[in-house]
Design an enzyme around this catalytic site. Structure first.
Site, PDB file in Angstrom:
ATOM      1  N   ASP A   1       0.843  -1.202   0.000  1.00  8.83           N
ATOM      2  CA  ASP A   1       0.000   0.000   0.000  1.00  8.83           C
ATOM      3  C   ASP A   1       0.877   1.251   0.000  1.00  8.83           C
ATOM      4  O   ASP A   1       2.063   1.201   0.335  1.00  8.83           O
ATOM      5  CB  ASP A   1      -0.933   0.013   1.216  1.00  8.83           C
ATOM      6  CG  ASP A   1      -0.198   0.203   2.533  1.00  8.83           C
ATOM      7  OD1 ASP A   1       0.809  -0.515   2.748  1.00  8.83           O
ATOM      8  OD2 ASP A   1      -0.606   1.050   3.344  1.00  8.83           O
TER       9      ASP A   1
ATOM     10  N   GLU B   1       0.129  -1.084   5.665  1.00 11.03           N
ATOM     11  CA  GLU B   1       1.189  -0.686   6.602  1.00 11.03           C
ATOM     12  C   GLU B   1       1.146   0.808   6.872  1.00 11.03           C
ATOM     13  O   GLU B   1       1.424   1.258   7.990  1.00 11.03           O
ATOM     14  CB  GLU B   1       2.558  -1.090   6.025  1.00 11.03           C
ATOM     15  CG  GLU B   1       3.724  -0.925   6.991  1.00 11.03           C
ATOM     16  CD  GLU B   1       4.409   0.442   6.928  1.00 11.03           C
ATOM     17  OE1 GLU B   1       5.320   0.683   7.744  1.00 11.03           O
ATOM     18  OE2 GLU B   1       4.029   1.274   6.063  1.00 11.03           O
TER      19      GLU B   1
END
Length: 411
Positions: free
Chosen positions: A83, A178
């Site tokens: 991400d 994350e």
């Protein structure tokens, strides 16, 4: 070793897929679009010859490179997240390739006068003569942490093609979310099955980190009372003024823009205010656990003092711990840091062992039973339009992964 062209093409193939995460979402992954890259990575891992390639219902990816030695070797892992930060848009990333960087200003976007300059970003001068990948000034790049993914997959591909390099079992893992603090929340450490791992999620070439912030988030809610301003004397309570008192009562120089190294801080991230209600969102950071706990107490004490001053509960503070300093979990197994340091030295890289002024998946994973130091992935200026990554740093990170695997098989 792996070619520059391979690294560039693989990396660009990742960053041009939008994977921005969303802290307001309750799903995992937090955005549906993260699946687009996750599924691509699964296919790629299978294509290069990895085994036991899996992706679960939350988009956590794992795969294995089996040992090619007959003696017993610890199973190690390498982990990165796919991400990108919601701090700045990751949609329609248009990477620019700067060959043989000359040490001068780089015009990212002429129309909007956006310039990446070594006068402001001095680290650029470390990479004079190298190939840089930058943004076009309108998005982030996504080197955090697609550079890490590129390096891990490139290293696995190289080891598969060069079986003369001896190694034990290697596990790789790629995680969602994350950037919003959830990357390790649903990571199955037992399934991963490694004795230790490394996150490829650092910045400058040579970085090797096993200390990070202790971290908490705080939401401060101030209650006011609205009445007609023409008749407000003795009746109106303006929550924004009380919020201002709270802000001004915290140490002014203990903020991100005034601290460095091991110095902690209070960071006001967001304010939403009206007369009746004002909300302040803070993050609290400190490497020292005692100082960290003291910072939380400062906020609680200030809340109590303001309530006492106003004679009723006008303010409340909710504090939630987010992650802790991995140093406590890594120091008992310092050989895993020593191996990474030796790998860098063997490759002519000067190790930069320092504390992270932030956190990684590794900080949470270390407390989940998987000691997990952090290694450079090469990028700079994360989470914004000035992000860039030297291709040579990505190649070096790929070599470090291979060398760690080789050294571990000799231990």
């Amino acid at each position: 070793m792996i070619s520059k062209e391979t690294i560039i093409n693989r990396f660009i193939g990742y960053v041009t897929i939008d994977t921005e995460s969303d802290p307001t979402s309750n799903t995992t992954p937090s955005t549906e679009k993260q699946w687009n890259l996750a599924n691509k990575l699964v296919d790629e891992l299978k294509t290069i010859g990895m085994e036991d390639v899996t992706i679960d219902e939350n988009a956590y990816i794992m795969a294995t490179l089996p040992s090619n030695v007959s003696h017993e070797v610890p199973t190690i892992g390498f982990i990165s997240h796919f991400d990108t930060s919601p701090d700045f848009t990751g949609a329609n990333v248009n990477p620019q390739i700067i060959e043989e960087y000359d040490g001068k200003d780089i015009v990212l976007n002429e129309a909007e006068d956006i310039v990446l300059s070594p006068d402001y970003f001095e680290d650029l001068l470390l990479y004079k003569g190298q190939t840089l990948i930058t943004t076009d000034g309108t998005t982030l790049l996504g080197a955090d942490d697609k550079a890490g993914i590129c390096e891990i997959i490139s290293a696995m591909e190289y080891l598969i093609k060069n079986p003369q390099i001896k190694h034990g079992n290697i596990r790789v893992g790629f995680t969602p979310d994350e950037e919003i603090g959830r990357g390790a929340h649903k990571f199955d450490v037992e399934k991963f099955g490694a004795e230790w791992a490394y996150t490829m999620d650092g910045s400058q070439i040579g970085e090797l980190e096993y200390e990070n912030f202790n971290a908490a988030g705080a939401v401060v809610t101030v209650k006011g009372k609205i009445v007609h301003p023409g008749y407000a004397k003795g009746k109106m309570i303006n929550s924004m003024y009380i919020a201002q008192e709270f802000i001004n009562s915290l140490p002014r120089l203990e903020t991100p823009e005034h601290t460095s190294g091991y110095e902690g801080f209070f960071h006001l991230c967001a304010i939403k205010g009206e007369v009746e209600k004002t909300t302040l969102e803070y993050i609290i950071r400190d490497h020292d656990r005692g100082h960290f706990e003291a910072r939380k107490e400062v906020m609680k004490k200030l809340t109590a003092e303001l309530n006492s001053q106003y004679g009723r509960e006008v303010i409340s503070t909710e504090i939630k711990d987010q992650y802790y300093n991995m140093k406590e979990k890594v120091e008992p197994v310092m050989h895993i840091v020593d191996i990474a340091e030796q790998a860098m030295l063997d490759l002519g890289i000067k190790p930069l062992i320092k504390a992270i002024r932030g956190g990684t998946d590794g900080s949470q994973l270390s407390y989940m039973g998987l000691p997990c130091p952090n290694i450079f992935a090469g990028g700079h200026n994360f989470h914004g339009r000035y992000e860039y990554v030297p291709v040579e740093s990505m190649i070096k990170a790929t070599q470090v992964i291979c060398k760690i695997a080789e050294i571990t098989a000799q231990v």
